[in-house]
Design a protein around this motif. Structure first.
Motif, PDB file in Angstrom:
ATOM      1  N   THR A  15     -27.020  76.452  30.763  1.00 50.29           N
ATOM      2  CA  THR A  15     -27.249  77.507  29.776  1.00 50.29           C
ATOM      3  C   THR A  15     -26.433  78.743  30.114  1.00 50.29           C
ATOM      4  N   LEU A  16     -26.426  79.146  31.387  1.00 45.07           N
ATOM      5  CA  LEU A  16     -25.625  80.306  31.796  1.00 45.07           C
ATOM      6  C   LEU A  16     -24.131  80.039  31.620  1.00 45.07           C
ATOM      7  N   PHE A  17     -23.696  78.832  31.940  1.00 49.18           N
ATOM      8  CA  PHE A  17     -22.295  78.445  31.761  1.00 49.18           C
ATOM      9  C   PHE A  17     -21.915  78.552  30.276  1.00 49.18           C
ATOM     10  N   THR A  18     -22.780  78.059  29.417  1.00 42.78           N
ATOM     11  CA  THR A  18     -22.542  78.118  27.976  1.00 42.78           C
ATOM     12  C   THR A  18     -22.490  79.563  27.492  1.00 42.78           C
ATOM     13  N   LEU A  19     -23.438  80.371  27.920  1.00 40.53           N
ATOM     14  CA  LEU A  19     -23.439  81.787  27.530  1.00 40.53           C
ATOM     15  C   LEU A  19     -22.202  82.513  28.053  1.00 40.53           C
ATOM     16  N   PHE A  20     -21.770  82.177  29.265  1.00 40.38           N
ATOM     17  CA  PHE A  20     -20.547  82.782  29.806  1.00 40.38           C
ATOM     18  C   PHE A  20     -19.335  82.356  28.987  1.00 40.38           C
ATOM     19  N   ASN A  21     -19.289  81.095  28.560  1.00 39.96           N
ATOM     20  CA  ASN A  21     -18.188  80.640  27.712  1.00 39.96           C
ATOM     21  C   ASN A  21     -18.132  81.416  26.396  1.00 39.96           C
ATOM     22  N   ILE A  22     -19.268  81.875  25.928  1.00 42.39           N
ATOM     23  CA  ILE A  22     -19.320  82.630  24.682  1.00 42.39           C
ATOM     24  C   ILE A  22     -18.953  84.093  24.899  1.00 42.39           C
ATOM     25  N   THR A  23     -19.348  84.670  26.021  1.00 38.01           N
ATOM     26  CA  THR A  23     -19.249  86.124  26.197  1.00 38.01           C
ATOM     27  C   THR A  23     -18.315  86.589  27.310  1.00 38.01           C
ATOM     28  N   GLY A  24     -17.793  85.693  28.109  1.00 38.81           N
ATOM     29  CA  GLY A  24     -17.005  86.094  29.275  1.00 38.81           C
ATOM     30  C   GLY A  24     -15.752  86.888  28.960  1.00 38.81           C
ATOM     31  N   TRP A  25     -15.225  86.773  27.757  1.00 37.49           N
ATOM     32  CA  TRP A  25     -14.028  87.512  27.358  1.00 37.49           C
ATOM     33  C   TRP A  25     -14.303  89.007  27.201  1.00 37.49           C
ATOM     34  N   ILE A  26     -15.554  89.384  27.044  1.00 37.54           N
ATOM     35  CA  ILE A  26     -15.906  90.781  26.773  1.00 37.54           C
ATOM     36  C   ILE A  26     -15.550  91.688  27.950  1.00 37.54           C
ATOM     37  N   PHE A  27     -15.773  91.201  29.159  1.00 33.14           N
ATOM     38  CA  PHE A  27     -15.627  92.043  30.345  1.00 33.14           C
ATOM     39  C   PHE A  27     -14.291  91.773  31.027  1.00 33.14           C
ATOM     40  N   LYS A  28     -13.528  92.820  31.230  1.00 28.18           N
ATOM     41  CA  LYS A  28     -12.193  92.693  31.810  1.00 28.18           C
ATOM     42  C   LYS A  28     -12.226  91.965  33.158  1.00 28.18           C
ATOM     43  N   ARG A  29     -13.229  92.234  33.965  1.00 26.09           N
ATOM     44  CA  ARG A  29     -13.316  91.635  35.302  1.00 26.09           C
ATOM     45  C   ARG A  29     -13.577  90.139  35.278  1.00 26.09           C
ATOM     46  N   LEU A  96     -24.103  70.572  11.812  1.00 24.74           N
ATOM     47  CA  LEU A  96     -23.962  72.024  11.674  1.00 24.74           C
ATOM     48  C   LEU A  96     -23.865  72.681  13.051  1.00 24.74           C
ATOM     49  N   VAL A  97     -24.700  72.247  13.963  1.00 28.53           N
ATOM     50  CA  VAL A  97     -24.685  72.806  15.316  1.00 28.53           C
ATOM     51  C   VAL A  97     -23.360  72.483  16.012  1.00 28.53           C
ATOM     52  N   GLU A  98     -22.886  71.250  15.879  1.00 28.57           N
ATOM     53  CA  GLU A  98     -21.618  70.867  16.508  1.00 28.57           C
ATOM     54  C   GLU A  98     -20.454  71.662  15.930  1.00 28.57           C
ATOM     55  N   ASN A  99     -20.426  71.835  14.603  1.00 27.59           N
ATOM     56  CA  ASN A  99     -19.358  72.613  13.980  1.00 27.59           C
ATOM     57  C   ASN A  99     -19.430  74.081  14.398  1.00 27.59           C
ATOM     58  N   GLY A 100     -20.634  74.628  14.454  1.00 26.41           N
ATOM     59  CA  GLY A 100     -20.813  76.008  14.901  1.00 26.41           C
ATOM     60  C   GLY A 100     -20.388  76.182  16.346  1.00 26.41           C
ATOM     61  N   THR A 101     -20.739  75.220  17.181  1.00 28.80           N
ATOM     62  CA  THR A 101     -20.356  75.258  18.590  1.00 28.80           C
ATOM     63  C   THR A 101     -18.840  75.227  18.727  1.00 28.80           C
ATOM     64  N   LEU A 102     -18.186  74.349  17.981  1.00 29.81           N
ATOM     65  CA  LEU A 102     -16.730  74.263  18.030  1.00 29.81           C
ATOM     66  C   LEU A 102     -16.090  75.566  17.548  1.00 29.81           C
ATOM     67  N   LEU A 103     -16.610  76.141  16.484  1.00 30.09           N
ATOM     68  CA  LEU A 103     -16.076  77.395  15.955  1.00 30.09           C
ATOM     69  C   LEU A 103     -16.186  78.521  16.987  1.00 30.09           C
ATOM     70  N   VAL A 104     -17.359  78.658  17.588  1.00 27.19           N
ATOM     71  CA  VAL A 104     -17.558  79.698  18.607  1.00 27.19           C
ATOM     72  C   VAL A 104     -16.647  79.443  19.806  1.00 27.19           C
ATOM     73  N   PHE A 105     -16.493  78.182  20.193  1.00 34.26           N
ATOM     74  CA  PHE A 105     -15.611  77.828  21.307  1.00 34.26           C
ATOM     75  C   PHE A 105     -14.168  78.229  21.014  1.00 34.26           C
ATOM     76  N   VAL A 106     -13.673  77.866  19.829  1.00 35.99           N
ATOM     77  CA  VAL A 106     -12.286  78.179  19.462  1.00 35.99           C
ATOM     78  C   VAL A 106     -12.082  79.692  19.409  1.00 35.99           C
ATOM     79  N   LEU A 107     -13.017  80.410  18.814  1.00 31.65           N
ATOM     80  CA  LEU A 107     -12.903  81.872  18.766  1.00 31.65           C
ATOM     81  C   LEU A 107     -12.921  82.485  20.166  1.00 31.65           C
ATOM     82  N   SER A 108     -13.815  82.005  21.020  1.00 32.12           N
ATOM     83  CA  SER A 108     -13.888  82.521  22.397  1.00 32.12           C
ATOM     84  C   SER A 108     -12.607  82.222  23.161  1.00 32.12           C
ATOM     85  N   PHE A 109     -12.070  81.021  22.966  1.00 33.89           N
ATOM     86  CA  PHE A 109     -10.830  80.638  23.646  1.00 33.89           C
ATOM     87  C   PHE A 109      -9.672  81.518  23.167  1.00 33.89           C
ATOM     88  N   ALA A 110      -9.573  81.715  21.859  1.00 39.05           N
ATOM     89  CA  ALA A 110      -8.501  82.552  21.306  1.00 39.05           C
ATOM     90  C   ALA A 110      -8.614  83.988  21.813  1.00 39.05           C
TER      91      ALA A 110
END
Length: 130
Positions: A15-29, A96-110
């Motif tokens: 769960t923490l790994f998943t949340l970090f994948n979503i939000t880790g780009w926010i913090f420069k460090r 729907l969940v899989e598509n949403g997950t993929l969308l959030v992943f692609v946006l986070s990666f970009a």
């Protein structure tokens, strides 16, 4: 007893790994580490997925194995669907969940790639000034 500990470990870690994948780009460090975790996730989903099925996640596979030993028979194909179901009781459409997950992943990666490039250019610029 050991399987109960590992089950809880996977709930927390994954769960923490998943949340970090979503939000880790926010913090420069954390942006470099974020790019690494997203790359590992992409490797699991798309490279290991060639052999095990698209979206394959090694953490989910291991967690499911532990939960089966504990007598649980989870029917979710994705960890995010499973997590939503466990935390809220909402049994959302898996597609729907899989598509949403993929969308959030692609946006986070970009975002991660763009911000890491920007940070790198900024560091190079600052070195030239100093």
């Amino acid at each position: 007893m050991w399987y109960n500990f590992v089950n809880i470990f996977f709930f927390v870690f994954h769960t923490l790994f998943t949340l970090f994948n979503i939000t880790g780009w926010i913090f420069k460090r954390t942006r470099k580490l974020h790019l690494i975790t997203l790359t590992l996730t992409a490797f699991s989903w798309f490279i290991l997925g060639i052999w095990y099925g698209w979206g394959y996640c090694i953490c989910t596979d291991w967690h499911w194995a532990v939960r089966e030993k504990l007598g649980y028979h989870d029917h979710s194909n994705s960890y995010v669907h499973f997590l939503i179901l466990q935390l809220t009781g909402a049994d959302l459409n898996p597609g729907l969940v899989e598509n949403g997950t993929l969308l959030v992943f692609v946006l986070s990666f970009a975002l991660s790639i763009a911000l890491n490039i920007r940070d790198r250019h900024h560091r190079k610029k600052m070195k030239r000034i100093v």
